[in-house]
Structures are given as structure tokens and as C-alpha cells.
Motif scaffolding. Structure first.
Motif, PDB file in Angstrom:
ATOM      1  N   ALA A  54      15.537  22.883  -4.013  1.00  0.00           N
ATOM      2  CA  ALA A  54      16.080  23.032  -5.192  1.00  0.00           C
ATOM      3  C   ALA A  54      16.545  21.778  -5.495  1.00  0.00           C
ATOM      4  N   PHE A  55      17.621  21.522  -5.010  1.00  0.00           N
ATOM      5  CA  PHE A  55      18.267  20.115  -5.208  1.00  0.00           C
ATOM      6  C   PHE A  55      17.203  18.917  -5.132  1.00  0.00           C
ATOM      7  N   VAL A  56      16.472  19.019  -4.200  1.00  0.00           N
ATOM      8  CA  VAL A  56      15.523  17.703  -4.084  1.00  0.00           C
ATOM      9  C   VAL A  56      14.499  17.700  -5.415  1.00  0.00           C
ATOM     10  N   VAL A  57      14.024  18.823  -5.830  1.00  0.00           N
ATOM     11  CA  VAL A  57      13.071  18.862  -6.978  1.00  0.00           C
ATOM     12  C   VAL A  57      14.156  18.669  -8.358  1.00  0.00           C
ATOM     13  N   MET A  58      15.385  18.947  -8.402  1.00  0.00           N
ATOM     14  CA  MET A  58      16.148  18.784  -9.299  1.00  0.00           C
ATOM     15  C   MET A  58      16.342  16.972  -9.503  1.00  0.00           C
ATOM     16  N   LEU A  59      16.697  16.264  -8.442  1.00  0.00           N
ATOM     17  CA  LEU A  59      16.893  14.926  -8.405  1.00  0.00           C
ATOM     18  C   LEU A  59      15.541  14.334  -8.860  1.00  0.00           C
ATOM     19  N   PHE A  60      14.562  14.703  -8.216  1.00  0.00           N
ATOM     20  CA  PHE A  60      13.097  14.460  -8.614  1.00  0.00           C
ATOM     21  C   PHE A  60      12.922  14.112 -10.115  1.00  0.00           C
ATOM     22  N   PHE A  61      13.129  15.273 -10.908  1.00  0.00           N
ATOM     23  CA  PHE A  61      13.033  15.445 -12.344  1.00  0.00           C
ATOM     24  C   PHE A  61      14.198  14.613 -12.900  1.00  0.00           C
ATOM     25  N   LEU A  62      15.382  14.769 -12.690  1.00  0.00           N
ATOM     26  CA  LEU A  62      16.448  13.958 -13.378  1.00  0.00           C
ATOM     27  C   LEU A  62      16.080  12.421 -13.336  1.00  0.00           C
ATOM     28  N   ILE A  63      15.630  11.537 -12.097  1.00  0.00           N
ATOM     29  CA  ILE A  63      15.543  10.341 -12.046  1.00  0.00           C
ATOM     30  C   ILE A  63      14.302   9.817 -12.146  1.00  0.00           C
ATOM     31  N   ALA A  64      13.287  10.322 -11.459  1.00  0.00           N
ATOM     32  CA  ALA A  64      11.848  10.086 -11.604  1.00  0.00           C
ATOM     33  C   ALA A  64      11.089  10.045 -12.915  1.00  0.00           C
ATOM     34  N   ARG A  65      11.638  11.562 -13.503  1.00  0.00           N
ATOM     35  CA  ARG A  65      10.942  11.908 -14.630  1.00  0.00           C
ATOM     36  C   ARG A  65      11.671  11.887 -16.094  1.00  0.00           C
ATOM     37  N   VAL A  66      12.962  11.918 -15.776  1.00  0.00           N
ATOM     38  CA  VAL A  66      13.928  11.607 -17.050  1.00  0.00           C
ATOM     39  C   VAL A  66      14.519  10.406 -16.996  1.00  0.00           C
ATOM     40  N   THR A  67      15.219   9.974 -16.170  1.00  0.00           N
ATOM     41  CA  THR A  67      16.276   8.621 -16.290  1.00  0.00           C
ATOM     42  C   THR A  67      15.419   7.444 -16.379  1.00  0.00           C
ATOM     43  N   CYS A  68      14.362   7.253 -15.346  1.00  0.00           N
ATOM     44  CA  CYS A  68      13.481   6.114 -15.407  1.00  0.00           C
ATOM     45  C   CYS A  68      12.863   6.121 -16.730  1.00  0.00           C
ATOM     46  N   VAL A  69      12.153   7.317 -17.139  1.00  0.00           N
ATOM     47  CA  VAL A  69      11.171   7.276 -18.291  1.00  0.00           C
ATOM     48  C   VAL A  69      12.014   7.083 -19.530  1.00  0.00           C
ATOM     49  N   MET A  70      13.388   7.323 -19.596  1.00  0.00           N
ATOM     50  CA  MET A  70      14.075   7.230 -20.679  1.00  0.00           C
ATOM     51  C   MET A  70      14.355   5.647 -20.865  1.00  0.00           C
ATOM     52  N   GLY A  71      14.794   4.799 -19.717  1.00  0.00           N
ATOM     53  CA  GLY A  71      14.831   3.481 -19.687  1.00  0.00           C
ATOM     54  C   GLY A  71      13.684   2.871 -20.196  1.00  0.00           C
ATOM     55  N   LEU A  72      12.293   3.377 -19.834  1.00  0.00           N
ATOM     56  CA  LEU A  72      11.340   2.764 -20.046  1.00  0.00           C
ATOM     57  C   LEU A  72      11.090   2.875 -21.581  1.00  0.00           C
ATOM     58  N   LEU A  73      11.256   4.017 -22.036  1.00  0.00           N
ATOM     59  CA  LEU A  73      11.059   4.439 -23.503  1.00  0.00           C
ATOM     60  C   LEU A  73      11.809   3.476 -24.420  1.00  0.00           C
ATOM     61  N   LEU A  74      12.855   2.902 -23.933  1.00  0.00           N
ATOM     62  CA  LEU A  74      13.666   2.139 -24.707  1.00  0.00           C
ATOM     63  C   LEU A  74      13.502   0.709 -24.699  1.00  0.00           C
ATOM     64  N   TRP A  75      12.938   0.337 -23.390  1.00  0.00           N
ATOM     65  CA  TRP A  75      12.707  -0.953 -23.262  1.00  0.00           C
ATOM     66  C   TRP A  75      11.227  -1.259 -23.315  1.00  0.00           C
ATOM     67  N   ALA A  76      10.387  -0.428 -23.392  1.00  0.00           N
ATOM     68  CA  ALA A  76       8.958  -0.750 -23.215  1.00  0.00           C
ATOM     69  C   ALA A  76       8.251  -0.466 -24.426  1.00  0.00           C
ATOM     70  N   THR A  77       8.610   0.735 -25.017  1.00  0.00           N
ATOM     71  CA  THR A  77       7.799   1.096 -26.130  1.00  0.00           C
ATOM     72  C   THR A  77       7.735   0.342 -27.522  1.00  0.00           C
ATOM     73  N   PRO A  78       9.162  -0.168 -27.711  1.00  0.00           N
ATOM     74  CA  PRO A  78       9.199  -1.036 -29.009  1.00  0.00           C
ATOM     75  C   PRO A  78       8.749  -2.633 -28.711  1.00  0.00           C
ATOM     76  N   LEU A  79       8.059  -3.007 -27.611  1.00  0.00           N
ATOM     77  CA  LEU A  79       7.930  -4.490 -27.439  1.00  0.00           C
ATOM     78  C   LEU A  79       7.147  -5.105 -28.444  1.00  0.00           C
TER      79      LEU A  79
END
Length: 257
Positions: A52-77
Motif C-alpha cells: 500500500a505504501f509502495v503504490v502510494m509512493l508511486f502515485f505521489l511521486i511518479a504520477r503527481v509530483t513529477c507531472v506537476m513539475g512538468l505541467l509548470l515547466w513544459a506546458t507553457p513553453l
């Protein structure tokens, strides 16, 4: 296109991005999954499985944190350059538009990958799961693949949608990547989220456990390397389409349009 063009844009954008505001935002994104997992572990009972914690970490980091960073830096290029009145100058340079896309895509990948590299080991330590080294290796690899694939996707959206690109990107991420990923049909195989979940399932060897046999039906019998190959091809194709869109031009540069 000169190879030094994207490198020059990369170096320039890295220097521009090293501001107090952006670093503060990066730090907030990096600390968010660590703090959330730490609180979850402190309040959870001992019966909560490590999975449960591994899946939680996967969603928090790979699916949320990294995507949020990309959303802020890549989308408005593109929109940032148009609003800053620098796009006309860029397109008058040989290969200027293509260099801008590749350079900014690379910067967004570096920033988001740095989020994963910092967050993963600290969040895994805070979660207290067994075999932390293996979990770190898996989550880091998944986060880097997430950066490459979602970075290409958001870059493409940023080159196609001139105005409100971030709104369109959020809607796509929620409706397609957030919903269709879990739909047990052929269409979910066209999402990045499905491939990343399948890799998590296989690399953590959950398919060999009796309690997760039902998930084997969802993810199929494809090998882990086939999922990696699909994500790599997916990233290359989307980035190529983004470059072709920029090369076609036709962006509106007047503020009243």
C-alpha cells in the motif's frame, strides 16, 4: 538545425530558472510526498501492508509530483515566449523554434527528474517499507520514465494549444490519464499511466503473489521491457509531432488576437 541550438536554450533556461521563486516551488513539490508519507506511516496501524505504501509512493511521486513539475515547466513553453514578445525573434533564427522546444523540454525533464531523485529515497525511508533499496530503484526508474513520457505529452499540448494550454493539459491528465488508466479495456493501453502501473506491478514482482493475481488480468502478459519500449516510442513520436507543429508556425503573436 544546429546541435548547439538546443544546448544553448537549455543553458539559458537553466540559468533563468535558478530563481528564488522557482526553487521554492521545486522545494515544496519535493517535500510534499515525503511529508504525506511520513504522516501516513505515523497514523497507520501495523497491519497496513508495504504494498500500500509502495503504490502510494508511486502515485505521489511518479504520477503527481513529477507531472506537476512538468505541467509548470513544459506546458507553457510557447505561450511564455509569445507573452514575453520573444517568439518573433526566435522564429527568425535558423532552427530557433525547434531549438526552443528541445531545450525547454530538456529543462523540464531535468527539474522534474531532480524532484524524483530527491523525493524517492527520503519518502521511501519515511515509509519504512522493507527492501528500501529495491523500492528506491523501481520508483526512481518509473519516475524518470514518467518525466520523459509526460514531458513529451505536455510539450505537444503546449505547442498545439496557444492559449490556456495548462487548462487543457490538466483536463487531459484527469480525464484520460486519471480515468482511462483504470478502465479494463484496450483503450487504457494508450495511456502512460497504464504502462507505468504495469511496470510497477512487474518490477515489484507483485504478479507472483496470490493476493494480487487479479491484477495480472488487467496488466496482461507483456514483458517489462515491452512497456519500456512503448513509453520510449511514445515519447519520441509525441516530441516529433511537437517539433513538426512548431516548424509549421502560424502562431498568433498579437495580444488582441
Amino acid at each position: 538545425m544546429n546541435l548547439w541550438g538546443p544546448v544553448g536554450v537549455l543553458w539559458l533556461e537553466l540559468r533563468r530558472s535558478l530563481s528564488v521563486g522557482r526553487f521554492t516551488l521545486w522545494l515544496i513539490l519535493a517535500v510534499f510526498p515525503i511529508a504525506l508519507v511520513y504522516l501516513a506511516r505515523r497514523t497507520a496501524s501495523d497491519e497496513v501492508p508495504d504494498e500500500a505504501f509502495v503504490v502510494m509512493l508511486f502515485f505521489l511521486i511518479a504520477r503527481v509530483t513529477c507531472v506537476m513539475g512538468l505541467l509548470l515547466w513544459a506546458t507553457p513553453l510557447i505561450s511564455n515566449e509569445i507573452e514575453g514578445r520573444t517568439w518573433i525573434y526566435i522564429v527568425t533564427r535558423p532552427g530557433g523554434g525547434l531549438s526552443t522546444v528541445l531545450g525547454k523540454y530538456s529543462v523540464s525533464i531535468l527539474w522534474s527528474a531532480a524532484l524524483a531523485i530527491v523525493s524517492v529515497p527520503l519518502a521511501v525511508w519515511a515509509s519504512g517499507v522493507e527492501s528500501p533499496a529495491h523500492v528506491c530503484k523501481v520508483l526512481t526508474a518509473l519516475s524518470l520514465l514518467s518525466c520523459l513520457a509526460y514531458g513529451a505529452l505536455l510539450t505537444l499540448i503546449g505547442t498545439i494549444i496557444q492559449k490556456r494550454a495548462m487548462v487543457v493539459a490538466i483536463v487531459y491528465l484527469v480525464l484520460v490519464e486519471g480515468v482511462l488508466t483504470f478502465v479494463p479495456a484496450t483503450i487504457n493501453k494508450f495511456t502512460v499511466g497504464f504502462r507505468l502501473l504495469a511496470l510497477l506491478f512487474k518490477w515489484m514482482e507483485y504478479e507472483n503473489r496470490p493476493e494480487t493475481q487479479e491484477l495480472k488480468i488487467l496488466f496482461g502478459e507483456s514483458s517489462a521491457w515491452s512497456h519500456v519500449a512503448v513509453l520510449t516510442i511514445y515519447s519520441i513520436v509525441l516530441l516529433t509531432v511537437a517539433l513538426l507543429r512548431v516548424r509549421a508556425g502560424g502562431y498568433l503573436t498579437e495580444p488582441d488576437d
